[in-house]
Scaffold this active site. Structure first.
Site, PDB file in Angstrom:
ATOM      1  N   ALA A 282      67.399 102.382  22.300  1.00 56.80           N
ATOM      2  CA  ALA A 282      68.118 101.557  23.274  1.00 56.80           C
ATOM      3  C   ALA A 282      67.469 100.186  23.469  1.00 56.80           C
ATOM      4  O   ALA A 282      68.162  99.214  23.779  1.00 56.80           O
ATOM      5  CB  ALA A 282      68.234 102.287  24.606  1.00 56.80           C
ATOM      6  N   CYS A 342      61.021 105.092  36.561  1.00 58.23           N
ATOM      7  CA  CYS A 342      60.468 106.360  37.049  1.00 58.23           C
ATOM      8  C   CYS A 342      58.970 106.434  36.780  1.00 58.23           C
ATOM      9  O   CYS A 342      58.403 107.528  36.716  1.00 58.23           O
ATOM     10  CB  CYS A 342      61.217 107.546  36.457  1.00 58.23           C
ATOM     11  SG  CYS A 342      61.194 107.582  34.666  1.00 58.23           S
TER      12      CYS A 342
END
Ligand code: SAH
Length: 399
Positions: A282, A342
């Protein structure tokens, strides 16, 4: 019961007294004699005063994980039943169950149970034992989960890398109580059906912590074209489809996400929407596409933790900034950037700086319209900053 003692060096007890649950190796003056990994110890200060009781492991830099600060509390089956019962009540007393039948029931340190994770997926539950101490109590814990949650089946996914630092073998996953789960468990998230593969999925099968952000995106998606980067099993896209998105494009590097992702997109299809899924890196994908200019109304960035070691801080900040800048290149005027981190080492302030610097380098304005932290099934203990990891910003682009 009496437990072996671990004596702290003078002056190291402050954070423990303030509620932090860890004793690092550097704080230990006298370790307990003959203490096997995972055994229980009483932590005392340099004068011998009791501070707390917890699991000891000489192989881990975190020597003790505190379970109780009450000298009278034994760590037995009743203890685990009470802790898991309290953790479950906390979820049931929130607004979760009106939204979903899948939630984290036990979130380690944040629920006073260091090293333990329990997720509920419909009638089934999945457990992870991360540490030697918690692994040693597995039978008591399995009994306690069974008694409190009464799941149809309990499945173990202790195949986690963190066990190696504890000197534990990577335990193969498998059913541990009741009926084994089906290949795909269907759960509901805000009324949207979706499947979870607890056998082969990442973590315990699903990223429950992003639920609120997926549901918020759904309310902002009518007629929009969405790029969902780091899409896993298409959680953001399936909610976007529910919300009337015109088009969704998912990108994930792991081919293993395909079976569940395809089902999830199909289960939430609309007559006029279209969905595509690409297996690719990505970072490179967003970079390449960005060079061709704006083409989406919304972009979701939900990468895995990009910062694990403190030494990598600068490099990781750079990676986050570049990723976010490339995503901004893809967004039209008024487009929506949904960006998450995260990594617990990236603080909320760091994350704002990342978003700001990405916007500055792309020369666009941004208006943050939502800034979300932890949902109630991933509660935060204010005395345990390491447990604060999730940040998600929703921002509108002004070109
Ligand atoms: N947004 C998802 C969860 C994403 S978890 C949800 O709501 O369910 C992070 C995902 O990033 C994982 O699926 C992992 O396979 C994927 N991933 C990790 N590195 C990647 C990379 N370099 N390129 C694309 N995907 C990657």
């Amino acid at each position: 019961m009496s437990y072996p003692e671990l004596r702290l060096r003078k002056g190291t007890e402050r954070s423990l007294l303030n509620g932090h649950p860890w004793v690092y190796s550097g704080a230990v003056d006298q370790p307990p004699a003959d203490a096997a990994p995972g055994c229980l110890v009483d932590v005392v200060d340099h004068r011998g005063r009791f501070i707390g009781r917890g699991h000891y492991n000489a192989r881990s830099p975190i020597r003790v994980r505190i379970l109780t600060r009450d000298r009278e509390t034994d760590i037995d089956s009743a203890f685990f039943r009470a802790r898991i019962g309290r953790a479950l009540r906390l979820r049931l007393d929130s607004d979760l169950t009106g939204q979903t039948d899948a939630f984290r029931v036990v979130h380690g340190e944040s629920d006073g149970l260091p090293g333990l994770v329990v997720d509920r997926y419909g009638d089934h539950a999945v457990v992870q034992f991360h540490t030697a101490g918690i692994d040693g109590a597995r039978e008591d814990i399995l009994d306690a989960i069974d008694a409190t949650l009464t799941p149809t089946g309990l499945y173990e996914r202790s195949d986690v890398g963190t066990r190696r630092a504890e000197g534990l073998p990577d335990r193969p996953a498998g059913p541990v109580r009741g009926t084994p789960p089906p290949d795909f468990i269907t759960i509901s998230e805000g009324g949207a059906p979706l499947v979870v593969d607890v056998y082969r999925g990442q973590k315990t099968g699903f990223f429950l912590d992003q639920r609120d952000n997926r549901l918020l995106l759904r309310r902002l998606c009518q007629g929009r074209e969405l790029l969902n980067a780091f899409s896993y099993t298409s959680g953001f896209s399936l909610q976007a489809r529910r919300g009337g998105a015109k088009q969704t494009l998912d990108v994930d590097v792991a081919r293993s996400v395909l079976p569940a992702a395809r089902q999830n997109l199909q289960l939430n299809a609309s007559a006029d929407g279209r969905s595509d899924l690409v297996i690719a890196d990505a970072f490179a994908f967003v970079d390449d596409l960005g060079r061709r200019g704006p083409r989406f109304d919304a972009v979701v960035l939900d990468p895995p933790a990009l910062l694990r070691k403190r030494a990598d801080y600068k490099k990781a900040m750079g990676v986050y900034i570049k990723l976010n800048r490339n995503a901004l290149r893809l967004l039209r005027d008024d487009g929506l950037l949904v960006t998450a981190s995260c990594s617990s080492r990236i603080t909320p302030e760091d994350f704002f700086a990342i978003v700001q610097r990405a916007a500055a380098s792309e020369k666009v304005g941004l208006r943050i319209v939502a800034y979300n932290l932890h949902p109630p099934d991933h509660p935060v203990n204010p005395a345990f900053p390491e447990g604060r990891y999730l940040k998600c910003v929703f921002a509108r682009v002004i070109r």
